[in-house]
Write an enzyme that holds these catalytic residues in place. Structure first.
Site, short mmCIF file in Angstrom:
data_model
loop_
_atom_site.label_atom_id
_atom_site.label_comp_id
_atom_site.label_asym_id
_atom_site.label_seq_id
_atom_site.Cartn_x
_atom_site.Cartn_y
_atom_site.Cartn_z
N GLY A 205 -0.92 -3.79 5.09
CA GLY A 205 -2.41 -4.49 4.85
C GLY A 205 -3.15 -4.95 6.03
O GLY A 205 -2.72 -4.09 6.77
N THR B 236 0.84 -0.99 0.22
CA THR B 236 -0.01 -0.38 0.34
C THR B 236 0.93 1.09 0.24
O THR B 236 1.61 0.81 0.80
CB THR B 236 -0.50 -0.34 1.27
OG1 THR B 236 -1.90 -1.17 1.23
CG2 THR B 236 -1.64 1.64 0.64
#
Length: 525
Positions: free
Chosen positions: A431, A348
């Site tokens: 995550g 991310t």
């Protein structure tokens, strides 16, 4: 204050504007946008889109985003859900009939319609100043000229390259090889997509030639996506959720994000004297890990698409937290909750920006696993997320895969508020670790009075899949003490997550902090 005899980094101080993110080019671009008269939303969008070229294994225009933000002169925190939906024809029953018990991670069944571009276009129009053409111009330039692959990016690229399938290997490998540090990564196809979006807005992505290119790739991989699924994509303004921990409010994005998990975890920790423990000792670590097990178990039961999430109020209730805290044995690890109903990941990007008017933006943007589904479109090289792997195939579960539903998402932007004033926009990548990371960040600040950079630098640990991952920052004695309590302790090759944060001082100073676990930095002016 940090020990200047030891390696480390100082927080960055400025007054006019600040950005913290995981790649220096994106941070510099955001600051440049601010200097050109853009606001924090302009800067965050420009930096985030560029991160899709700087860190293509982490994010890109085939992904989703969530955003928390304030407007100039306001303390109200607004939220925008930029996550896409499963195609209308998606069916858990059909996959169960094929003998599957989870959504295949690297398949077209895991591809939800990308939601980030619609969100960026909406936010540029409603909250920004400069317009899409100015915001996308830096990424168009770098996508054509190339971005040197940074060290952490190269590390992740090597770990995740096997995910790439078919034409994706042509777009994201260098003559079939994993790019090395310093290799110039280019994506002329994405530059052309962004050029069209800059000219014609979101319809240039969700309809016409670009959408046809994406649909052709998905259909070739067995997907059931339609032109109507893409054209109907729309971001959703929503109300955030919040909880209080020792006088500080943690504000999170509402479901389908997992932010409520962090609030529940802090509510559980509030039942213990965390501040009286050694911050890097086994006692704090054990209580924190046990609290996470309980909070994540609730997440797996309740969180889903906003229209299907069950018992959110119960999950956020202090009474619920008190009952869960009573289940924790300070001397013994409990059996881990049921296996997660979604496929966890570590990939991310996060960016936060505050401008001179103190507009604050907390933005997180991802394609889920490293290189997402591994599927890319042929003409433009759009790499698809695999957020559909966040669904469960369990019949009747709130998060069961279904047409038009949004999956439970791991990415969560955060903000802290004190005495009604927004003080810290922040995010923790990693995550499934993210709620745990949010709770630890708040506890580091509140229980132990750490400075912003110290709270980010501090060693981390996270329990998943029956093991307890710890970073090398924990001493051998602490690791042994945790093992004696029944934890299966392991030191993993990859550091746990990454974080970025900005503190908005009451007297006009901005303080930025950026995680050394990533390639990025905080920049201000």
């Amino acid at each position: 204050m940090r020990d200047f005899h030891l390696p480390g980094r100082s927080q960055v101080l400025a007054t006019e504007g600040m950005c913290a993110t995981s790649h220096p080019l994106a941070a510099a671009t955001a600051i440049d946008i601010l200097k050109r008269g853009g606001n924090a939303m302009d800067a965050a969008i420009a930096g985030a889109v560029l991160l899709g070229i700087c860190e293509p294994q982490m994010t890109g225009i085939g992904g989703d985003c969530f955003v928390l933000y304030t407007r100039p002169g306001e303390q109200e925190i607004r939220a925008l859900n930029g996550s896409g939906r499963a195609p209308a024809a998606a069916s858990a029953a059909a996959l169960r009939a094929e003998g599957l018990d989870t959504v295949p991670v690297h398949s077209a069944h895991a591809v939800t319609v990308p939601g980030a571009i619609d969100a960026f276009c909406h936010l540029s129009e409603t909250e920004g100043r400069l317009g899409l053409d100015a915001l996308l111009a830096p990424t168009i330039h770098y996508a054509e000229a190339g971005v040197p692959v940074a060290p952490r990016v190269a590390f992740d690229w090597a770990n995740d390259a096997a995910t790439l399938q078919g034409v994706a290997r042509e777009s994201y490998l260098a003559d079939g090889e994993v790019p090395r540090v310093g290799h110039l990564f280019r994506s002329p196809g994405q530059a052309e997509v962004l050029r069209r979006i800059a000219k014609d807005g979101r319809d240039a992505f969700y309809t016409g030639e670009v959408a046809e290119d994406m649909l052709a790739a998905l259909h070739a991989a067995g997907g059931v996506h339609t032109a109507e699924d893409f054209a109907a994509t729309a971001c959703t303004p929503t109300d955030p959720v919040s909880g209080s921990y020792k006088g500080i409010d943690l504000v999170e994005h509402a479901p389908n994000g997992q932010g409520a998990t962090a609030i529940l975890m802090l509510n559980i920790l509030a039942q213990f004297d965390i501040a009286g423990m050694d911050p890097w000792g086994a006692e704090r670590a054990h209580i924190e890990v046990e609290a996470a097990k309980l909070a994540y178990d609730a997440r797996n039961r309740f969180l889903a698409d906003p229209d299907h999430t069950a018992r959110l109020d119960h999950m956020l209730s202090p009474e619920t937290a008190a009952k869960l805290a009573a289940l924790i044995d300070p001397k013994k690890a409990m059996t881990a909750p049921a296996k997660l109903s979604e496929a966890v990941h570590k990939d991310t990007i996060y960016i936060t920006v505050v401008d001179r008017d103190r507009m604050a933006v907390s933005l997180i943007y991802s394609i889920f696993h490293g290189f997402g589904s591994g599927i890319a479109s042929e003409k433009f090289g759009v790499l698809f997320q695999n957020r559909g792997a966040g669904f469960t195939l369990q019949e009747g579960h709130p998060n069961e895969l279904g047409g038009g539903k949004r999956p439970m998402h791991t990415i969560i932007p955060g903000m802290l508020r004190e005495d009604g004033r927004v003080t810290v926009p922040f995010g923790v990548m990693g995550g499934a670790y993210q709620p745990h990371g949010h709770a630890r960040f708040v506890s580091n600040l509140r229980d132990f009075g750490m400075e912003l950079q110290d709270a980010i630098d501090a060693p981390r640990l996270f329990g998943e899949s029956g093991r307890l991952d710890v970073e090398r920052g924990y001493s051998p004695d602490v690791r042994q003490a945790l093992a004696d309590k029944g934890h299966r302790v392991e030191i993993r090759e990859t550091a746990i997550g990454g974080a970025q944060a900005i503190r908005i001082g009451a007297e006009g100073t901005l303080e930025g902090a950026s995680d050394p676990r990533k390639d990025g930095c905080a920049l201000g002016y």
